[in-house]
Write an enzyme that holds these catalytic residues in place. Structure first.
Site, PDB file in Angstrom:
ATOM      1  N   GLU A 153      -0.959  -4.935   3.151  1.00 42.43           N
ATOM      2  CA  GLU A 153      -0.815  -3.769   4.182  1.00 42.43           C
ATOM      3  C   GLU A 153      -1.029  -4.556   5.582  1.00 42.43           C
ATOM      4  OE1 GLU A 153      -4.007  -1.266   2.903  1.00 42.43           O
ATOM      5  OE2 GLU A 153      -5.732  -2.563   3.951  1.00 42.43           O
ATOM      6  N   THR A 174      -1.340   2.620  -7.913  1.00 50.97           N
ATOM      7  CA  THR A 174      -2.558   3.214  -8.761  1.00 50.97           C
ATOM      8  C   THR A 174      -2.166   4.222  -9.716  1.00 50.97           C
ATOM      9  OG1 THR A 174      -3.821   2.887  -6.877  1.00 50.97           O
ATOM     10  CG2 THR A 174      -4.736   4.506  -8.225  1.00 50.97           C
ATOM     11  N   GLY A 208      -2.787  -2.738  -2.221  1.00 49.61           N
ATOM     12  CA  GLY A 208      -1.540  -3.339  -1.787  1.00 49.61           C
ATOM     13  C   GLY A 208      -1.678  -4.066  -0.462  1.00 49.61           C
ATOM     14  N   ASN A 260      -1.108   5.369   3.021  1.00 49.86           N
ATOM     15  CA  ASN A 260      -1.390   6.048   1.796  1.00 49.86           C
ATOM     16  C   ASN A 260      -2.511   7.207   1.943  1.00 49.86           C
ATOM     17  OD1 ASN A 260      -1.667   6.793  -0.768  1.00 49.86           O
ATOM     18  ND2 ASN A 260      -1.753   4.629  -1.650  1.00 49.86           N
ATOM     19  N   SER A 307       0.806  -1.008   0.023  1.00 52.10           N
ATOM     20  CA  SER A 307       0.056   0.153   0.106  1.00 52.10           C
ATOM     21  C   SER A 307       0.832   1.220  -0.128  1.00 52.10           C
ATOM     22  CB  SER A 307      -0.701  -0.232   1.155  1.00 52.10           C
ATOM     23  OG  SER A 307      -1.524   1.148   1.187  1.00 52.10           O
ATOM     24  N   GLY A 308       0.579   2.057  -0.941  1.00 52.08           N
ATOM     25  CA  GLY A 308       1.289   3.469  -1.002  1.00 52.08           C
ATOM     26  C   GLY A 308       2.453   3.185  -1.767  1.00 52.08           C
ATOM     27  N   SER A 340      -5.343   5.756  -0.571  1.00 51.19           N
ATOM     28  CA  SER A 340      -5.273   4.225  -0.586  1.00 51.19           C
ATOM     29  C   SER A 340      -6.565   3.538  -1.505  1.00 51.19           C
ATOM     30  CB  SER A 340      -4.970   3.687   0.599  1.00 51.19           C
ATOM     31  OG  SER A 340      -5.051   2.330   0.646  1.00 51.19           O
ATOM     32  N   SER A 341      -6.248   2.575  -2.379  1.00 45.29           N
ATOM     33  CA  SER A 341      -7.233   1.892  -2.865  1.00 45.29           C
ATOM     34  C   SER A 341      -7.845   0.918  -2.010  1.00 45.29           C
ATOM     35  CB  SER A 341      -6.720   1.168  -4.164  1.00 45.29           C
ATOM     36  OG  SER A 341      -5.988   1.976  -5.101  1.00 45.29           O
TER      37      SER A 341
HETATM   38  N1  LIG Z   1       5.111   8.043 -10.036  1.00 45.06           N
HETATM   39  C1  LIG Z   1       4.862   8.879  -9.240  1.00 45.06           C
HETATM   40  N2  LIG Z   1       5.077  10.329  -9.126  1.00 45.06           N
HETATM   41  C2  LIG Z   1       4.645  10.914  -8.016  1.00 45.06           C
HETATM   42  N3  LIG Z   1       3.786  10.804  -7.041  1.00 45.06           N
HETATM   43  C3  LIG Z   1       3.702   9.226  -6.831  1.00 45.06           C
HETATM   44  C4  LIG Z   1       3.937   8.313  -7.792  1.00 45.06           C
HETATM   45  N4  LIG Z   1       3.561   7.021  -7.885  1.00 45.06           N
HETATM   46  C5  LIG Z   1       2.934   7.254  -6.543  1.00 45.06           C
HETATM   47  N5  LIG Z   1       3.050   8.568  -5.985  1.00 45.06           N
HETATM   48  C6  LIG Z   1       2.406   9.187  -4.687  1.00 45.06           C
HETATM   49  O1  LIG Z   1       2.148   8.053  -3.777  1.00 45.06           O
HETATM   50  C7  LIG Z   1       0.911   7.924  -3.779  1.00 45.06           C
HETATM   51  C8  LIG Z   1       0.433   6.691  -3.225  1.00 45.06           C
HETATM   52  O2  LIG Z   1       0.316   6.016  -4.542  1.00 45.06           O
HETATM   53  P1  LIG Z   1      -0.721   5.041  -5.061  1.00 45.06           P
HETATM   54  O3  LIG Z   1      -1.910   5.585  -4.513  1.00 45.06           O
HETATM   55  O4  LIG Z   1      -0.584   4.781  -6.255  1.00 45.06           O
HETATM   56  O5  LIG Z   1      -0.574   3.685  -4.125  1.00 45.06           O
HETATM   57  P2  LIG Z   1      -0.871   2.394  -4.349  1.00 45.06           P
HETATM   58  O6  LIG Z   1       0.107   1.661  -4.459  1.00 45.06           O
HETATM   59  O7  LIG Z   1      -2.101   2.475  -5.151  1.00 45.06           O
HETATM   60  O8  LIG Z   1      -1.306   2.062  -2.762  1.00 45.06           O
HETATM   61  P3  LIG Z   1      -2.847   1.303  -2.326  1.00 45.06           P
HETATM   62  O9  LIG Z   1      -2.397  -0.066  -2.392  1.00 45.06           O
HETATM   63  O10 LIG Z   1      -3.093   2.009  -0.919  1.00 45.06           O
HETATM   64  O11 LIG Z   1      -3.791   1.823  -3.296  1.00 45.06           O
HETATM   65  C9  LIG Z   1       0.351   8.832  -4.478  1.00 45.06           C
HETATM   66  O12 LIG Z   1      -0.860   9.401  -3.936  1.00 45.06           O
HETATM   67  C10 LIG Z   1       1.135   9.949  -4.958  1.00 45.06           C
HETATM   68  O13 LIG Z   1       1.083  11.046  -4.231  1.00 45.06           O
HETATM   69 MG   LIG Z   2      -3.934   2.186  -5.064  1.00 40.53          MG
END
Ligand SMILES: Nc1ncnc2c1ncn2[C@@H]1O[C@H](COP(=O)(O)OP(=O)(O)OP(=O)(O)O)[C@@H](O)[C@H]1O
Ligand SMILES: [Mg+2]
Length: 1096
Positions: free
Chosen positions: A386, A112, A384, A157, A107-108, A160-161
């Site tokens: 967690e 996404t 992700g 996050n 997660s984070g 977070s999804s």
């Molecule tokens: N390539 C990137 N460039 C800039 N910021 C990023 C990038 N990837 C992630 N982030 C930052 O990290 C945060 C968390 O990313 P994201 O929501 O994609 O995580 P995740 O893996 O989907 O988590 P979860 O499993 O909780 O959904 C985003 O809100 C963004 O602020």
């Molecule tokens: Mg996500």
């Protein structure tokens, strides 16, 4: 570690971990860290992208970058998600293989975000047509909506999804997106009613509360009100909820949601918020049981107004429960806490079902309607792995899902690859890796797995509780190496493991799950009376037969119990795995650099932990020792056969040898590849790229050849068509000319034939005529000869002169017959009878004419003798008049019928005249009539009595008979008349040469006399009689009038008008213009009578 390896030398550290020297975990982490610090967040392991979340915006995205990576090989440019997206997109387009992009990480870690970057790239790749742009917009805009409803801030996050998402983007044969399908996996709905400290509810609640005032008013919400479902401190977080809400509304619009539809969605969200504020107060029910009632009905009323329900009934269904026992309905009251529990269950149900409905609704907009063949690129973005302080059923499910994804990764990149080398007989030293199958089995194994036991516990009769479930787990899995619980003596004194929890050592670490609520969440059941209430709602999305609470409908009593959440999730994950296995995988491994969500910080331990559990080192090892590319000989031969002359266009030998031929033709060193039993293995991706480049070049050449052949073919077809056309045209022209020539020939032939036939016919005719003449001549000759012969023969029987006698007799007979006939048919004696019988004897024709003339003369003589002397005289006068005027003056025909009378005014009986006659010695009057004398000076007509005696012509004053003018007849030298039917008479006088007459002489006299023909005739006759002279009679349109003052011209003309009855005389200078009437009808005589009389 140095920047080495040519093509990658521009990079910080090593862009592809496979090239890392020496390979150690330490070096691996150092390389990652070095690159991360230089904002190089992507690193390859072969074709797998390792992405480290930068937590800040980097300028490595956007249209320019996309253009840079478009159609380029992976190692040509610095590592990037775009390169993977391009590889997947091109592989789908060129190799016609369905693709999937698996994005994993805790997660984070940035899954996404990575999925959005992939979608952006794919959207930019395809065409910019209006339709495609609309679909792309819809696909991209599904993200803000689903994130608003399915994402939330957690301690790990901020976005977070809280649900799993797999999106299939569908493409047509051109590579243009034509639609998409989203599959969602279990939403963490417990978040709707409670969140851990530092976390938030789903974004949409905060977005709505930061929305425009009028929207809030409509939804009966208020910014200032406290909502118990929302963590107080987080309502005003740093997240731009208001802006995001606007984005969501725009996205709704782009996807195709109607305004009403959006209103209904927001109503449901608002209703959940409001329901959270419904409080219950305890009271004892009538039967002494504990009961409760709603504290403030206002909230209930608002909710019911939003959802279209009856407030009282709804309040009752919240505070009571209806159960069916032995087919009898039993109502029991709920305690305040039970009612709150039921309320929460309802809220969770409303929200999670609304979320699933949203996904379905978005699908209905973005799903492709085309029935054409399509290719698919799937993008998996799941929640992700967690670990929270308090992990519940949802975390268990989420982590199980991540285990499965790790498993598929291990299977495809580590396990199968190594197994394949062995199977294919490639020399291979096995590389150890951690296989998480054991954990997956612990969770999902039928009958013995944790999920099966949970289901069993939910379904079994009797008092099943979370505690009994935990016990059961211990009984079945207690000895499992990855399962721990306090029941196990080993962990009896482990304070970190609470009594109501079990712990699983996941691939990514240990997680302790509290079993509290597991059974309920797995059952996912709602009190029936609440379902019934919701079914009865008039809300278009939630209530009714098309709504989301069908189990509350009247027909639902017999409905089968729905499968448990665990079962549903397990089967949907199994389905997902099957789906992913059927596609060509592309991997993005996301790594979270720190736990504080801050940029620029990379925590070694945290990254190391992730590198370990993700099996990245093993991945590198397998890639280093292994081969970058493998392919079945047949496929390889098919793809690259154009690179060798021996294999192009067809290779008839063993495929393996064909592939060897290709590699030989491309001069690829032996160490670069290995031959397996069924596949060729190529070590270096560069070799593969060089093959691909060569193929592309060859394809160009082949395309040129195909084009050449095609153009040749097209030209030949064109030529053949033109040739056929030319033949056809010349055929038609020739046929036309020939037919024209033939027609001319035919006409000529016919003409010639007709001439010849005519000539022949004429010859025959001539011959016939000749024959006929000859026959006739022969006949005549024969007749004469016979006659002669007969006469000779019979002569002696007749007297010699009999012929002459007979002839004379015949002559006389005919003459007699002729004369008797003439006598009998003799015409009348009237000289004007023209009838004369016809003569039938040609020989008497001349006699007949002479006889007719003689007869006519005779009857004229008889007629003449029959008339009196007087009448004779009259007729003589008429004859004279006829000679003078007939055919010259129109008046003649008018005067013809009446006999000349002479004295028209009976003047001889007048005494006055007797005196005048005595004085002038004009006793014998031959003509007297009233008339007019025309003044020579002005042409005026003056009434005058015209009298002609045997000596002179007198003009008398009418009535008094005073002589105004006397002209001796011997002085008259001529008369002039007009040719018309008028009475104008010009009397030309011989001017006297001296004496008194000369004094009175004024010139010629012009008269207008009614009976001018008679007057003229008698004057003429009298002058001729007395003087023996025949005076000239001029009848013409113009004449001359001698006058003392000089001669004048008289011009006669006929008046155009019928109405003019008397001559109109105008004198202009020396010209008298006399316009005479058109016709004069005298004495009622008709022109025909005139004719008859004239003839007589
Ligand atoms: N390539 C990137 N460039 C800039 N910021 C990023 C990038 N990837 C992630 N982030 C930052 O990290 C945060 C968390 O990313 P994201 O929501 O994609 O995580 P995740 O893996 O989907 O988590 P979860 O499993 O909780 O959904 C985003 O809100 C963004 O602020
Ligand atoms: Mg996500």
């Amino acid at each position: 570690m140095s920047d080495q390896h040519g093509i990658l030398s521009r990079m910080v550290g090593v862009g592809d971990m496979v090239l890392l020297e020496p390979l150690s975990e330490e070096n691996f982490l150092e390389n990652l860290q070095k690159r991360f610090k230089a904002d190089h967040i992507y690193t390859y392991i072969g074709s797998v992208v390792v992405s480290v979340n930068p937590y800040k915006h980097l300028s490595i995205y956007g249209p320019d970058k996309i253009e840079e990576y478009r159609g380029r090989n992976m190692y040509e440019l610095p590592p990037h998600i775009y390169a993977v997206a391009d590889l997947a997109y091109r592989s789908m387009k060129n190799h016609n293989r369905d693709q999937c992009v698996l994005i994993t990480g805790e997660s984070g870690a940035g899954k996404t975000e990575a999925s959005k970057i992939i979608m952006q790239y794919v959207a930019a790749m395809s065409s910019k047509s209006q339709e495609v742009t609309k679909i792309k917009q819809q696909l991209l805009q599904s993200n803000p909506v689903l994130e608003a409803f399915g994402n939330a801030k957690t301690v790990r996050n901020d976005n977070s999804s809280r649900f799993g998402k797999y999106m299939d983007i569908e493409f047509d044969f051109k590579g243009d997106p034509i639609g998409g399908i989203i599959t969602n996996y279990l939403l963490e709905k417990s978040r709707v009613v409670s969140q851990s400290p530092g976390e938030r509810n789903f974004h949409v609640f905060y977005q709505l509360l930061n929305g425009p005032e009028h929207v809030l008013n409509k939804l009966k919400l208020s910014k200032n009100e406290k909502y118990s479902f929302l963590t107080e401190s987080e309502v005003s977080s740093s997240i731009d909820d208001a802006g995001n809400f606007r984005d969501v509304l725009t996205a709704f619009n782009v996807i195709g949601f109607g305004t009403e539809e959006v209103d209904h969605i927001l109503q449901a969200v608002a209703a959940v918020l409001k329901l959270g504020n419904v409080k219950f107060k305890a009271k004892s029910a009538k039967n002494g049981m504990e009961g409760c009632s709603v504290e403030d009905m206002k909230e209930i009323e608002d909710v019911c107004a939003l959802l279209g329900m009856d407030a009282e009934k709804f309040a009752t269904s919240l505070t009571q429960r209806v159960m069916t026992a032995r087919q009898e309905k039993v109502t029991c009251t709920l305690s305040a806490s039970e009612a709150a529990y039921a309320r929460d269950a309802l809220c969770k149900a409303i929200y999670s079902r609304l979320f699933s409905w949203l996904v379905k609704r978005i699908n209905s907009s973005i799903q492709s309607q085309a029935k054409t063949k399509r290719k698919v690129m799937g993008v998996l973005d799941i929640y992700g792995f967690e670990v929270f302080e308090n992990n519940s059923f949802e975390q268990f499910i989420i982590n199980y899902c991540n285990e499965k994804l790790q498993q598929i990764f291990i299977e495809l990149t580590l396990k199968e690859e190594q197994e394949e080398y062995v199977q294919e007989g490639i020399e291979w030293i096995h590389i150890d890796y951690f296989d998480n199958e054991i954990i997956c089995k612990l969770i999902e194994e039928p009958h013995t797995g944790i999920l099966s036991m949970l289901d069993e516990e939910c379904l079994r009769p009797g008092d099943a509780t979370d505690a009994t479930f935990l016990k059961k787990l211990h009984d079945n899995c207690g000895t499992h190496s990855r399962f721990e619980s306090r029941f196990n003596p080993e962990f009896l004194s482990d304070k970190s493991l609470p009594h109501d929890s079990y712990r699983i050592t996941h691939y990514a670490g240990k997680v302790t799950y509290r079993v509290d609520g597991f059974l309920d969440k797995n059952n996912d059941s709602l009190y029936r009376n609440l379902s019934v209430s919701m079914y009865g709602s008039s809300h278009t999305i939630l209530g009714g037969d098309a709504g989301l609470f069908l189990e509350g409908g009247p027909t639902s009593d017999n409905m089968k119990r729905p499968p448990t959440t665990a079962t549903q999730f397990k089967s949907s994950i199994a389905e997902l795995m099957k789906n992913l296995h059927s596609k060509n995988p592309n991997y993005i491994r996301c790594i979270k650099p720190n736990a504080v969500k801050r940029s620029g910080i990379i925590t070694q331990d945290l990254v190391q932990h992730q590198v370990r559990y993700l099996g990245l080192m093993e991945n590198v090892r397998v890639k280093r020792a292994g081969y970058a590319f493998r392919q079945k000989y047949e496929d390889c031969l098919e793809r690259y056969k154009m690179l060798s002359k021996t294999t192009w266009p067809n290779w008839h030998g063993v495929p393996k040898k064909g592939v060897a031929e290709i590699l030989k033709a491309r001069d690829i060193p032996d160490k670069e590849y290995a031959f397996g039993h069924t596949k060729i293995f190529i070590i270096n991706p560069k070799t593969l790229f060089s093959l691909e480049d060569a193929r592309q070049d060859s394809l160009h050449d082949l395309a040129t050849i195909i084009q050449r052949i095609w153009r040749g073919y097209v030209q030949r077809q064109r030529f053949l068509t033109m040739k056929r056309a030319a033949i056809m045209i010349s055929k038609n022209v020739r046929s036309y000319l020939a037919s024209k020539k033939y027609k001319m020939l035919r006409v000529a032939t016919i003409v010639m034939q007709s001439y010849i036939r005519g000539w022949k016919a004429r010859c025959i005719l001539r011959a016939h005529k000749e024959l006929k003449r000859r026959i006739f001549a022969v006949t005549v000759i024969a007749a004469h000869w016979r006659g002669c012969a007969d006469r000779k023969k019979y002569r002696r029987y007749f007297r010699a002169n009999a012929g002459g006698v007979i002839a004379r007799f015949m002559e006389k007979l005919h003459l007699y017959l002729y004369l008797t006939k003439v006598r009998d048919n003799a015409p009348s004696k009237s000289p004007i009878d023209k009838v004369w019988p016809k003569c039938r004897y040609p020989c008497l024709e001349e006699t007949h004419r002479q006889l007719e003339a003689v007869h006519h003369r005779w009857r004229c003589m008889v007629y003449r003798k029959s008339i009196s002397k007087e009448r004779q005289g009259q007729l003589e006068e008429k004859l004279e008049a006829s000679e003078l005027f007939k055919g010259k003056k129109s008046l003649y025909w008018i005067s013809l019928p009446a006999m000349f009378k002479g004295d028209y005014i009976s003047i001889q009986r007048q005494e006055k005249w007797a005196k005048v006659a005595a004085a002038t010695d004009d006793k014998t009057i031959i003509f007297a009539d009233e008339g007019f004398k025309i003044n020579r000076a002005d042409g005026k007509a003056v009434s005058s009595t015209v009298v002609v005696s045997d000596k002179a012509m007198l003009l008398l004053q009418p009535e008094t008979y005073k002589v105004k003018y006397r002209l001796p007849l011997s002085d008259i030298k001529g008369l002039s008349y007009s040719p018309y039917a008028d009475g104008m008479t010009l009397i030309h006088i011989t001017p006297p040469t001296g004496g008194p007459a000369a004094k009175t002489y004024k010139g010629d006299v012009m008269l207008n006399v009614a009976h001018s023909i008679e007057c003229g005739t008698r004057l003429y006759r009298k002058i001729k009689q007395t003087t023996g002279k025949e005076i000239p009679m001029k009848i013409a349109k113009g004449s001359t009038l001698a006058s003392k003052g000089g001669d004048c011209t008289v011009e006669f003309s006929e008046s155009a008008s019928e109405d003019v009855v008397s001559p109109v005389i105008k004198k202009v200078k020396k010209t008298f213009a006399v316009s005479v009437p058109k016709k004069q009808v005298p004495n009622g005589a008709t022109p025909q009578q005139n004719g008859e009389t004239a003839a007589a």
